[in-house]
Design a protein around this motif. Structure first.
Motif, PDB file in Angstrom:
ATOM      1  N   PHE A   1     -12.025  30.826 112.844  1.00  0.00           N
ATOM      2  CA  PHE A   1     -11.836  29.142 113.282  1.00  0.00           C
ATOM      3  C   PHE A   1     -12.122  29.367 111.414  1.00  0.00           C
ATOM      4  CE2 PHE A   1     -15.461  26.435 112.336  1.00  0.00           C
ATOM      5  CZ  PHE A   1     -14.975  24.711 112.849  1.00  0.00           C
ATOM      6  N   ALA A   2     -11.468  27.904 111.811  1.00  0.00           N
ATOM      7  CA  ALA A   2     -11.419  27.025 110.370  1.00  0.00           C
ATOM      8  C   ALA A   2     -11.607  25.541 110.677  1.00  0.00           C
ATOM      9  CB  ALA A   2     -10.512  27.294 109.499  1.00  0.00           C
ATOM     10  N   ARG A   3     -12.870  25.500 109.129  1.00  0.00           N
ATOM     11  CA  ARG A   3     -12.771  23.293 108.852  1.00  0.00           C
ATOM     12  C   ARG A   3     -12.706  22.556 108.062  1.00  0.00           C
ATOM     13  NH1 ARG A   3     -17.450  19.992 108.472  1.00  0.00           N
ATOM     14  NH2 ARG A   3     -18.999  22.188 107.623  1.00  0.00           N
ATOM     15  N   GLY A   4     -11.854  21.737 107.960  1.00  0.00           N
ATOM     16  CA  GLY A   4     -11.909  21.175 106.790  1.00  0.00           C
ATOM     17  C   GLY A   4     -12.194  19.705 106.801  1.00  0.00           C
ATOM     18  N   ILE A   5     -12.715  19.475 105.548  1.00  0.00           N
ATOM     19  CA  ILE A   5     -13.207  17.445 105.421  1.00  0.00           C
ATOM     20  C   ILE A   5     -12.352  17.682 104.321  1.00  0.00           C
ATOM     21  CG2 ILE A   5     -15.231  16.071 104.725  1.00  0.00           C
ATOM     22  CD1 ILE A   5     -16.937  18.555 105.280  1.00  0.00           C
ATOM     23  N   THR A   6     -11.402  16.290 104.409  1.00  0.00           N
ATOM     24  CA  THR A   6     -10.484  15.750 104.386  1.00  0.00           C
ATOM     25  C   THR A   6     -10.527  14.474 104.218  1.00  0.00           C
ATOM     26  OG1 THR A   6      -8.064  15.606 103.202  1.00  0.00           O
ATOM     27  CG2 THR A   6      -8.737  16.079 105.454  1.00  0.00           C
ATOM     28  N   ASP A   7      -9.993  13.315 102.944  1.00  0.00           N
ATOM     29  CA  ASP A   7      -9.704  11.780 103.316  1.00  0.00           C
ATOM     30  C   ASP A   7      -8.051  12.434 103.518  1.00  0.00           C
ATOM     31  OD1 ASP A   7      -7.509  12.201 101.115  1.00  0.00           O
ATOM     32  OD2 ASP A   7      -9.293  11.367  99.803  1.00  0.00           O
ATOM     33  N   GLY A   8      -7.563  13.414 104.314  1.00  0.00           N
ATOM     34  CA  GLY A   8      -6.298  12.729 104.559  1.00  0.00           C
ATOM     35  C   GLY A   8      -5.036  12.376 103.076  1.00  0.00           C
ATOM     36  N   ILE A   9      -5.626  11.819 102.504  1.00  0.00           N
ATOM     37  CA  ILE A   9      -4.718  11.625 101.067  1.00  0.00           C
ATOM     38  C   ILE A   9      -4.799  12.214  99.695  1.00  0.00           C
ATOM     39  CG2 ILE A   9      -3.767   9.261  99.967  1.00  0.00           C
ATOM     40  CD1 ILE A   9      -5.886   7.912 102.004  1.00  0.00           C
ATOM     41  N   SER A  10      -5.422  12.527  99.118  1.00  0.00           N
ATOM     42  CA  SER A  10      -5.279  12.705  98.068  1.00  0.00           C
ATOM     43  C   SER A  10      -6.660  13.919  98.090  1.00  0.00           C
ATOM     44  CB  SER A  10      -5.979  11.698  96.875  1.00  0.00           C
ATOM     45  OG  SER A  10      -6.382  12.102  95.803  1.00  0.00           O
ATOM     46  N   ASN A  11      -7.492  14.033  98.845  1.00  0.00           N
ATOM     47  CA  ASN A  11      -8.775  15.571  98.322  1.00  0.00           C
ATOM     48  C   ASN A  11      -9.075  15.758  99.322  1.00  0.00           C
ATOM     49  OD1 ASN A  11      -9.504  14.867  95.949  1.00  0.00           O
ATOM     50  ND2 ASN A  11     -10.570  12.957  96.629  1.00  0.00           N
ATOM     51  N   GLY A  12      -9.322  17.416  99.736  1.00  0.00           N
ATOM     52  CA  GLY A  12      -9.537  18.320 100.863  1.00  0.00           C
ATOM     53  C   GLY A  12     -11.041  19.390 100.297  1.00  0.00           C
ATOM     54  N   TYR A  13     -11.882  19.586 101.233  1.00  0.00           N
ATOM     55  CA  TYR A  13     -12.411  20.620 101.273  1.00  0.00           C
ATOM     56  C   TYR A  13     -12.469  21.557 102.427  1.00  0.00           C
ATOM     57  CZ  TYR A  13     -16.997  23.136 100.494  1.00  0.00           C
ATOM     58  OH  TYR A  13     -17.955  23.795 100.784  1.00  0.00           O
ATOM     59  N   LEU A  14     -12.699  23.072 101.745  1.00  0.00           N
ATOM     60  CA  LEU A  14     -11.591  23.841 103.121  1.00  0.00           C
ATOM     61  C   LEU A  14     -13.294  24.553 103.475  1.00  0.00           C
ATOM     62  CD1 LEU A  14     -10.070  25.050 104.990  1.00  0.00           C
ATOM     63  CD2 LEU A  14      -9.739  27.021 102.995  1.00  0.00           C
ATOM     64  N   SER A  15     -13.895  24.380 104.219  1.00  0.00           N
ATOM     65  CA  SER A  15     -15.143  24.436 104.315  1.00  0.00           C
ATOM     66  C   SER A  15     -15.177  25.540 104.802  1.00  0.00           C
ATOM     67  CB  SER A  15     -16.275  23.377 105.188  1.00  0.00           C
ATOM     68  OG  SER A  15     -17.189  23.303 105.321  1.00  0.00           O
ATOM     69  N   MET A  16     -15.096  25.893 105.631  1.00  0.00           N
ATOM     70  CA  MET A  16     -14.711  27.428 106.717  1.00  0.00           C
ATOM     71  C   MET A  16     -14.101  27.663 107.524  1.00  0.00           C
ATOM     72  SD  MET A  16     -18.591  26.201 109.109  1.00  0.00           S
ATOM     73  CE  MET A  16     -19.605  25.965 108.566  1.00  0.00           C
ATOM     74  N   VAL A  17     -13.675  29.504 106.917  1.00  0.00           N
ATOM     75  CA  VAL A  17     -12.368  30.733 107.537  1.00  0.00           C
ATOM     76  C   VAL A  17     -13.392  31.806 107.908  1.00  0.00           C
ATOM     77  CG1 VAL A  17     -10.457  31.698 107.089  1.00  0.00           C
ATOM     78  CG2 VAL A  17     -11.260  28.625 105.566  1.00  0.00           C
TER      79      VAL A  17
ATOM     80  N   SER B   1       0.186  16.560  98.247  1.00  0.00           N
ATOM     81  CA  SER B   1      -0.182  15.483  97.952  1.00  0.00           C
ATOM     82  C   SER B   1      -1.792  15.678  97.690  1.00  0.00           C
ATOM     83  CB  SER B   1      -0.232  14.695  97.824  1.00  0.00           C
ATOM     84  OG  SER B   1      -0.274  13.389  99.249  1.00  0.00           O
ATOM     85  N   ILE B   2      -2.230  16.175  98.680  1.00  0.00           N
ATOM     86  CA  ILE B   2      -4.096  16.730  98.947  1.00  0.00           C
ATOM     87  C   ILE B   2      -4.289  17.938  97.822  1.00  0.00           C
ATOM     88  CG2 ILE B   2      -5.920  17.197 100.786  1.00  0.00           C
ATOM     89  CD1 ILE B   2      -3.788  15.422 102.755  1.00  0.00           C
ATOM     90  N   SER B   3      -5.578  17.996  97.060  1.00  0.00           N
ATOM     91  CA  SER B   3      -6.299  19.089  96.806  1.00  0.00           C
ATOM     92  C   SER B   3      -6.830  19.538  97.313  1.00  0.00           C
ATOM     93  CB  SER B   3      -6.313  18.297  95.007  1.00  0.00           C
ATOM     94  OG  SER B   3      -5.597  18.148  94.251  1.00  0.00           O
ATOM     95  N   TRP B   4      -6.928  20.608  97.687  1.00  0.00           N
ATOM     96  CA  TRP B   4      -7.303  21.052  98.238  1.00  0.00           C
ATOM     97  C   TRP B   4      -8.954  22.132  97.953  1.00  0.00           C
ATOM     98  CZ3 TRP B   4      -9.046  20.346 103.579  1.00  0.00           C
ATOM     99  CH2 TRP B   4      -8.143  19.437 103.962  1.00  0.00           C
ATOM    100  N   VAL B   5      -9.973  21.589  97.683  1.00  0.00           N
ATOM    101  CA  VAL B   5     -11.131  23.209  96.525  1.00  0.00           C
ATOM    102  C   VAL B   5     -11.938  23.584  97.827  1.00  0.00           C
ATOM    103  CG1 VAL B   5     -11.589  21.579  94.708  1.00  0.00           C
ATOM    104  CG2 VAL B   5     -12.757  21.041  97.102  1.00  0.00           C
ATOM    105  N   LEU B   6     -12.502  25.048  97.776  1.00  0.00           N
ATOM    106  CA  LEU B   6     -13.453  25.518  98.278  1.00  0.00           C
ATOM    107  C   LEU B   6     -14.627  26.238  97.433  1.00  0.00           C
ATOM    108  CD1 LEU B   6     -11.983  28.873  98.375  1.00  0.00           C
ATOM    109  CD2 LEU B   6     -10.373  28.076  99.534  1.00  0.00           C
ATOM    110  N   ARG B   7     -15.256  27.336  98.181  1.00  0.00           N
ATOM    111  CA  ARG B   7     -15.867  28.074  97.361  1.00  0.00           C
ATOM    112  C   ARG B   7     -15.710  29.293  97.873  1.00  0.00           C
ATOM    113  NH1 ARG B   7     -21.994  27.164  98.913  1.00  0.00           N
ATOM    114  NH2 ARG B   7     -21.918  28.216  97.296  1.00  0.00           N
ATOM    115  N   ALA B   8     -15.472  30.258  96.889  1.00  0.00           N
ATOM    116  CA  ALA B   8     -15.333  30.993  97.793  1.00  0.00           C
ATOM    117  C   ALA B   8     -16.164  32.307  96.765  1.00  0.00           C
ATOM    118  CB  ALA B   8     -13.565  31.482  96.811  1.00  0.00           C
ATOM    119  N   GLY B   9     -16.860  32.613  97.652  1.00  0.00           N
ATOM    120  CA  GLY B   9     -18.391  33.738  97.133  1.00  0.00           C
ATOM    121  C   GLY B   9     -18.473  34.718  97.965  1.00  0.00           C
ATOM    122  N   ARG B  10     -17.341  35.455  98.667  1.00  0.00           N
ATOM    123  CA  ARG B  10     -17.641  35.940  99.314  1.00  0.00           C
ATOM    124  C   ARG B  10     -16.493  37.505  99.488  1.00  0.00           C
ATOM    125  NH1 ARG B  10     -19.872  35.703 104.962  1.00  0.00           N
ATOM    126  NH2 ARG B  10     -20.744  34.248 106.021  1.00  0.00           N
ATOM    127  N   GLU B  11     -17.072  38.222  99.180  1.00  0.00           N
ATOM    128  CA  GLU B  11     -16.283  39.544  99.077  1.00  0.00           C
ATOM    129  C   GLU B  11     -14.433  39.390  99.792  1.00  0.00           C
ATOM    130  OE1 GLU B  11     -15.361  44.229  99.169  1.00  0.00           O
ATOM    131  OE2 GLU B  11     -18.371  43.068  99.624  1.00  0.00           O
TER     132      GLU B  11
END
Length: 130
Positions: free
Chosen positions: A56-72, A97-107
């Motif tokens: 499963f994965a989910r993302g939060i985005t405006d679909g134009i410029s920014n996106g946040y990859l929340s869960m993988v 053209s969307i910049s995606w960011v995420l938190r990558a804290g897991r090993e």
């Protein structure tokens, strides 16, 4: 393996997958998880040949410029088989053209996300949960 958009009837199965793979503290009850999904613009599941939900994965985005990859999340028995990469690609889509960011804290997260074109950022800031 098939990767596709999540359908509402699969919410209990996805919730169970997340809880079984170390995400119970992030998704809460099934009702709280349903609220998370309702507020997400992009969700994807990976299924095995037999139809079992294996990722499963989910993302939060405006679909134009920014996106946040929340869960993988991928079930332990199916990791290192390309499931996570397929989920991330599905959620991010083809709009480069969307910049995606995420938190990558897991090993192992750095290596995994680097293989998908992500790099460490020196400009991100974070306000953690209280």
């Amino acid at each position: 393996m098939i990767v596709r958009d999540l359908v509402p009837s699969e919410l209990p199965s996805v919730h169970q997958l997340l809880c079984a793979n170390g995400w119970a503290h992030r998704v809460g009850s099934l009702h709280e998880f349903e609220l998370l999904i309702a507020a997400s613009q992009r969700t994807a599941v990976a299924t095995s040949e037999s139809g079992e939900i294996i990722g499963f994965a989910r993302g939060i985005t405006d679909g134009i410029s920014n996106g946040y990859l929340s869960m993988v999340v991928v079930a332990a028995a199916h990791r290192r088989q390309g499931v996570g990469q397929a989920l991330v690609r599905h959620v991010m889509g083809t709009n480069t053209s969307i910049s995606w960011v995420l938190r990558a804290g897991r090993e192992g997260a750095d290596a995994f996300f680097s293989s998908l074109g992500f790099s460490r950022s020196t400009v991100a800031m974070e306000r953690t949960r209280g």
